[in-house]
Write a protein that holds these residues in place. Structure first.
Motif, PDB file in Angstrom:
ATOM      1  N   ARG A 126       0.793  -1.233  -0.350  1.00 27.69           N
ATOM      2  CA  ARG A 126       0.131   0.450  -0.207  1.00 27.69           C
ATOM      3  C   ARG A 126       0.955   1.192  -0.127  1.00 27.69           C
ATOM      4  O   ARG A 126       0.440   2.292  -0.815  1.00 27.69           O
ATOM      5  N   GLN A 129       2.472   1.594  -3.448  1.00 23.67           N
ATOM      6  CA  GLN A 129       1.045   2.072  -4.118  1.00 23.67           C
ATOM      7  C   GLN A 129       0.736   4.194  -4.056  1.00 23.67           C
ATOM      8  O   GLN A 129       0.209   4.508  -4.671  1.00 23.67           O
ATOM      9  N   ILE A 133       4.532   3.004  -7.738  1.00 22.19           N
ATOM     10  CA  ILE A 133       4.827   1.431  -7.870  1.00 22.19           C
ATOM     11  C   ILE A 133       6.326   0.995  -8.914  1.00 22.19           C
ATOM     12  O   ILE A 133       7.847   0.989  -7.982  1.00 22.19           O
ATOM     13  N   GLU A 172       1.555  -6.259 -10.804  1.00 20.41           N
ATOM     14  CA  GLU A 172       2.176  -4.690 -10.949  1.00 20.41           C
ATOM     15  C   GLU A 172       3.462  -4.212 -11.582  1.00 20.41           C
ATOM     16  O   GLU A 172       3.152  -3.343 -12.274  1.00 20.41           O
TER      17      GLU A 172
END
Length: 258
Positions: A126, A129, A133, A172
């Motif tokens: 988190r 983010q 990233i 991701e």
């Protein structure tokens, strides 16, 4: 952690008030995703009771009084609060940073506690983010996330939330830097991502978060080629009857997104 100005849970918490024995009876289902064992300490049980009912500030405050033994409920409550209810980006990042330090202390104290490792990875993810990233990868955060998740899964192979998080990790990285560089530099793999997403769904088919992140992962990995499948995963998440406050937040997010 200062919870004085935290926003309240924005939904009716009545269905999620597990009084007395009700919480103990519901424990296996409530914690199917994170594999957290029922604590011996009644105060830690009470902190979890507050968490499931959406009193995230109350759960964190009580866990802070208890100390490092209550690390899992403190980190889950603060992380879910920051993810869904905190609107100030600076405060959100500060919550993640505090939680990461708390998780690292827990790892030192309880090295065989799967959730000490899992919540380090969850909060690092988190935090990544928040700052982007790509920037997080340049800071070496990616390796820490993968290490923590793999350790969590060695300690608790049926930890569905860790499987989901590891799927997100692979997806991701591939989305941000591509399959070739992501694979060579970070070991990111589409096959690994799908394996972990699918395992999480096998373990917790009715967990909104497993379906939500599967939908996200499909789009990150395949784009419009799997858009229908991604949308279907969101629709499944939106259709689930939540059993606690976190699931309610997940379900409402899914409903707002379909």
């Amino acid at each position: 952690m200062n919870t004085k100005h935290w926003a309240p849970f924005p939904h009716d918490s009545t269905p999620f008030n597990y009084d007395g024995q009700d919480l103990l009876d519901a424990w296996p289902e409530l914690h199917r995703g994170d594999q957290e064992p029922l604590p011996d300490d009644e105060r830690i049980v009470e902190a979890w009771r507050l968490y499931h009912a959406g009193d995230f500030a109350g759960a964190v405050d009580l866990a802070t009084e208890i100390g490092i033994a209550a690390h899992a409920v403190a980190n889950k409550a603060s992380g879910i609060y920051a993810d869904y209810l905190e609107e100030d980006e600076d405060i959100k990042q500060a919550i993640y940073e505090t939680g990461i330090a708390h998780a690292e202390q827990a790892i030192s104290t309880y090295p065989d506690d799967a959730n000490a490792h899992y919540f380090r990875a969850f909060l690092l993810g988190r935090y990544s983010q928040c700052i982007s990233i790509t920037k997080a990868l340049s800071q070496g955060v990616g390796g820490k996330i993968r290490e923590s998740l793999e350790t969590a899964l060695k300690l608790a192979p049926e930890h569905a939330e860790a499987h989901t998080a590891l799927g997100v990790y692979h997806a991701e990285i591939i989305d941000k830097i591509g399959k070739m560089i992501g694979g060579m530099t970070y070991g990111a793999s589409t096959d690994e991502a799908m394996k972990h997403f699918e395992r999480a769904l096998e373990l917790t088919p009715n967990a909104p978060i497993a379906n939500l992140e599967y939908g996200n992962g499909l789009y990150l990995l395949f784009g419009d080629k799997r858009l229908d499948d991604s949308n279907a995963a969101y629709e499944k998440a939106a259709s689930i009857e939540p059993i606690d406050a976190m699931q309610k937040l997940d379900v409402e997010y899914a409903k707002a997104s379909v």
